[in-house]
Design a protein around this motif. Structure first.
Motif, PDB file in Angstrom:
ATOM      1  N   CYS A   1     -44.563   9.728 -16.537  1.00  0.00           N
ATOM      2  CA  CYS A   1     -44.207   8.308 -16.551  1.00  0.00           C
ATOM      3  C   CYS A   1     -43.103   8.053 -15.530  1.00  0.00           C
TER       4      CYS A   1
ATOM      5  N   ARG B   1     -47.688  10.745 -27.728  1.00  0.00           N
ATOM      6  CA  ARG B   1     -48.405   9.691 -27.026  1.00  0.00           C
ATOM      7  C   ARG B   1     -49.579   9.199 -27.888  1.00  0.00           C
TER       8      ARG B   1
ATOM      9  N   CYS C   1     -39.535   9.125 -16.413  1.00  0.00           N
ATOM     10  CA  CYS C   1     -39.342  10.437 -17.031  1.00  0.00           C
ATOM     11  C   CYS C   1     -39.158  11.498 -15.941  1.00  0.00           C
TER      12      CYS C   1
ATOM     13  N   ARG D   1     -48.311   5.266 -17.262  1.00  0.00           N
ATOM     14  CA  ARG D   1     -48.361   5.797 -18.624  1.00  0.00           C
ATOM     15  C   ARG D   1     -49.634   6.595 -18.882  1.00  0.00           C
TER      16      ARG D   1
HETATM   17  S1  SF4 Z   1     -45.489  10.712 -22.084  1.00  0.00           S
HETATM   18 FE1  SF4 Z   1     -43.324  11.212 -22.518  1.00  0.00          FE
HETATM   19  S2  SF4 Z   1     -43.025  13.347 -21.818  1.00  0.00           S
HETATM   20 FE2  SF4 Z   1     -44.964  12.607 -20.952  1.00  0.00          FE
HETATM   21  S3  SF4 Z   1     -44.404  11.901 -18.886  1.00  0.00           S
HETATM   22 FE3  SF4 Z   1     -44.341  10.113 -20.261  1.00  0.00          FE
HETATM   23  S4  SF4 Z   1     -42.198   9.962 -21.013  1.00  0.00           S
HETATM   24 FE4  SF4 Z   1     -42.496  12.027 -20.085  1.00  0.00          FE
END
Ligand code: SF4
Length: 306
Positions: free
Chosen positions: A45, A122, A48, A162
């Motif tokens: 994301c 998720r 992140c 996402r």
């Molecule tokens: S789902 Fe959560 S852990 Fe995975 S990339 Fe997105 S924010 Fe990061």
């Protein structure tokens, strides 16, 4: 006796349910994320980084048992808490073979002080057998399933990379709720190209779902994230504190009164944070939010359209 807060806060909810203070212990179980390992995507994301929104405890070599022991000791000293909820926070905590997940969850439930589980993941990471496993735990103890939504707008979710859409989140919440699980939706205020109208629509959407609670975050910029690159290029400007307080109050006013607010703002790791610096003073932000509710004379649910 302290005055009632203008929203349904988590501490009060836990005190009502357990008759005493209960603290969450944040855990890193060494899992990964399908939006990083290639199953859904590789970049993660936008906001992140490789630490997966987590503590990094696992890569520092801290076992789950050590993280639990350290958390119980620290939170026991600080708050006098004797009961705890084990919170699997880092990365996607339903993304592993069923047997491994069961081992991880059982390992923390072995601690007699643990009264519940909170599983962050998720919405596209919930096979039926994992929901069955969690539903089994939920028959005997508190179980929260914390699902990232962030925004009820598909264009925003695409911008954030996402890797799922709003329909995926709706379906996940409905499947989990049908199993008797309490679902907590994560949302972010301050997302690129979102303003009061988009945030109001996200609140209205959440109000129509069978949720237990909502966790609010501020969009902040961490090192080595896609957002850090946009921020450095001048293509993303963080919310000011005033703006966040206003948007957060607007958002809470539009939520149904029964939803438990699990968090009102973010709690970034200071060493990872690039901006905005004001969010590190969480108690000041929370105080300002109380002042804003008092100034408006309003509370959670006042502008709920349900
Ligand atoms: S789902 Fe959560 S852990 Fe995975 S990339 Fe997105 S924010 Fe990061």
């Amino acid at each position: 006796m302290a005055a009632a807060l203008p929203y349904r806060d988590l501490n009060s909810y836990l005190r009502q349910r357990f008759g005493e203070r209960v603290q969450k212990i944040t855990l890193d179980a060494g899992l990964t994320c399908p939006n990083r390992d290639g199953r859904v995507g590789t970049g993660g994301c936008l906001y992140c980084n490789a630490r997966g929104s987590g503590t990094g405890a696992w890569v520092r070599g801290q076992s789950l048992a050590a993280q639990m022991a350290e958390g119980m000791s620290r939170l026991g000293r600080r708050y006098g808490a004797a009961k705890f909820i084990a919170y699997f926070q880092s990365f996607s905590n339903t993304y592993a073979p069923l047997a491994r997940l069961k081992d991880l969850y059982d390992a923390v439930l072995d601690f007699p002080q643990v009264v519940g589980l909170s599983i962050g993941t998720r919405p596209d990471c919930l096979p039926d057998e994992v929901l069955d496993l969690l539903a089994g735990y939920a028959r005997e103890r508190l179980v929260w399933l914390e699902l990232g939504l962030q925004s009820a707008h598909d264009a925003t979710l695409a911008r954030l990379n996402r890797g799922h859409d709003v329909a995926c989140f709706t379906a996940a919440v409905c499947r989990a709720a049908a199993q008797g699980l309490a679902v907590v939706a994560h949302v972010i205020l301050g997302l690129p190209e979102e303003g009061p109208e988009e945030i109001a629509a996200t609140a209205a959407y959440l109000g129509r779902l069978p949720l237990h609670g909502v966790k609010m975050h501020l969009l902040y910029v961490v090192k080595d994230s896609g957002l850090a690159r946009l921020h450095a290029a001048g293509e993303y400007a963080c919310l000011t504190e005033d703006r966040y307080v206003n948007l957060a109050a607007d958002f809470i006013e539009r939520l149904p009164p029964h939803l438990v607010i699990h968090r009102l703002t973010s709690d970034p790791h200071p060493e990872e944070l690039l901006a905005p610096a004001w969010c590190l003073d969480k108690s000041r932000v929370l105080g300002r939010l109380q002042e804003e509710f008092a100034r408006r004379g309003c509370r959670q649910g006042d502008r709920w359209d349900g």
